[in-house]
Write a protein that holds these residues in place. Structure first.
Motif, mmCIF file in Angstrom:
data_model
loop_
_atom_site.group_PDB
_atom_site.id
_atom_site.type_symbol
_atom_site.label_atom_id
_atom_site.label_comp_id
_atom_site.label_asym_id
_atom_site.label_seq_id
_atom_site.Cartn_x
_atom_site.Cartn_y
_atom_site.Cartn_z
ATOM 1 N N LYS A 163 0.841 -1.220 0.000
ATOM 2 C CA LYS A 163 0.000 0.000 0.000
ATOM 3 C C LYS A 163 0.861 1.248 0.000
ATOM 4 C CE LYS A 163 -4.426 -1.357 1.719
ATOM 5 N NZ LYS A 163 -5.475 -0.945 0.835
ATOM 6 N N CYS A 195 -3.074 -4.429 -10.267
ATOM 7 C CA CYS A 195 -4.532 -4.539 -10.304
ATOM 8 C C CYS A 195 -5.166 -3.676 -11.390
ATOM 9 C CB CYS A 195 -5.117 -4.187 -8.939
ATOM 10 S SG CYS A 195 -4.525 -5.257 -7.612
ATOM 11 N N GLY A 196 -4.584 -2.535 -11.699
ATOM 12 C CA GLY A 196 -5.124 -1.653 -12.728
ATOM 13 C C GLY A 196 -4.992 -2.216 -14.131
ATOM 14 N N ASP A 242 -11.156 -4.911 -12.924
ATOM 15 C CA ASP A 242 -10.750 -4.672 -11.539
ATOM 16 C C ASP A 242 -10.899 -3.192 -11.220
ATOM 17 O OD1 ASP A 242 -8.872 -4.040 -9.248
ATOM 18 O OD2 ASP A 242 -8.695 -6.218 -9.320
ATOM 19 N N SER A 243 -11.492 -2.881 -10.092
ATOM 20 C CA SER A 243 -11.695 -1.476 -9.717
ATOM 21 C C SER A 243 -10.959 -1.134 -8.431
ATOM 22 C CB SER A 243 -13.187 -1.186 -9.569
ATOM 23 O OG SER A 243 -13.744 -2.017 -8.566
ATOM 24 N N CYS A 244 -9.828 -1.761 -8.220
ATOM 25 C CA CYS A 244 -9.033 -1.536 -7.014
ATOM 26 C C CYS A 244 -8.630 -0.066 -6.907
ATOM 27 C CB CYS A 244 -7.796 -2.430 -7.058
ATOM 28 S SG CYS A 244 -6.699 -2.241 -5.651
ATOM 29 N N GLY A 245 -8.812 0.511 -5.738
ATOM 30 C CA GLY A 245 -8.443 1.911 -5.511
ATOM 31 C C GLY A 245 -6.961 2.127 -5.314
ATOM 32 N N THR A 246 -6.216 1.060 -5.053
ATOM 33 C CA THR A 246 -4.768 1.146 -4.838
ATOM 34 C C THR A 246 -4.070 0.070 -5.683
ATOM 35 O OG1 THR A 246 -4.960 -0.266 -2.890
ATOM 36 C CG2 THR A 246 -4.927 2.123 -2.505
ATOM 37 N N PRO A 247 -4.079 0.204 -7.009
ATOM 38 C CA PRO A 247 -3.546 -0.855 -7.873
ATOM 39 C C PRO A 247 -2.064 -1.149 -7.660
ATOM 40 C CG PRO A 247 -3.964 1.129 -9.149
ATOM 41 C CD PRO A 247 -4.546 1.354 -7.780
ATOM 42 N N ASP A 306 -0.618 -1.766 -4.950
ATOM 43 C CA ASP A 306 -0.357 -2.717 -3.863
ATOM 44 C C ASP A 306 -0.389 -4.174 -4.321
ATOM 45 O OD1 ASP A 306 -3.088 -3.301 -4.056
ATOM 46 O OD2 ASP A 306 -3.580 -2.555 -2.061
ATOM 47 N N CYS A 323 -2.774 -6.201 -4.723
ATOM 48 C CA CYS A 323 -3.593 -6.988 -3.802
ATOM 49 C C CYS A 323 -4.220 -8.200 -4.482
ATOM 50 C CB CYS A 323 -4.664 -6.118 -3.153
ATOM 51 S SG CYS A 323 -5.853 -5.406 -4.319
#
Length: 111
Positions: A8, A28-29, A34-39, A41, A43
């Motif tokens: 993160k 993640c982006g 995928d709609s990860c807010g912190t790509p 990381d 995750c």
């Protein structure tokens, strides 16, 4: 060559340290839908994949001592693709790769 990420907070707040991930591992982006807010990381990856595909980079000066500035002071940010020049530092354990970087170069987008 890698991408800043893997946690993160991939860039240390008060240190010359950051983590990079192997470019073969999508953040993640880059995963459709995928709609990860912190790509940055990663995750979506397993902990085992993160350890196997990450390196810790410590920026050092010409004498090999860690610099005192945060990498963001040099324009680096999460998800930047970088080329790191340096040497492998002593490993705290067999799972952690540490590189003492004498040079860090941000790859231009599309470069």
């Amino acid at each position: 060559r890698g991408r800043i990420g893997g946690r993160k907070a991939p860039i240390g707040d008060d240190s010359p340290v950051f983590t990079v991930m192997d470019l073969a591992v999508p953040h993640c982006g880059e995963i459709p839908g995928d709609s990860c807010g912190t790509p940055w990381d990663y995750c979506c990856e397993t902990p085992e994949s993160l350890v196997a595909n990450a390196a810790t980079v410590r920026i050092v000066d010409s004498s090999g001592a860690a610099i005192t500035e945060n990498p963001t002071a040099h324009g680096l940010a999460a998800l930047d693709e970088v080329i790191v020049v340096g040497t492998v530092a002593p490993r705290p354990d067999g799972k952690v790769l540490v590189v003492d970087a004498s040079g860090v170069y941000r790859v231009p987008v599309g470069g």
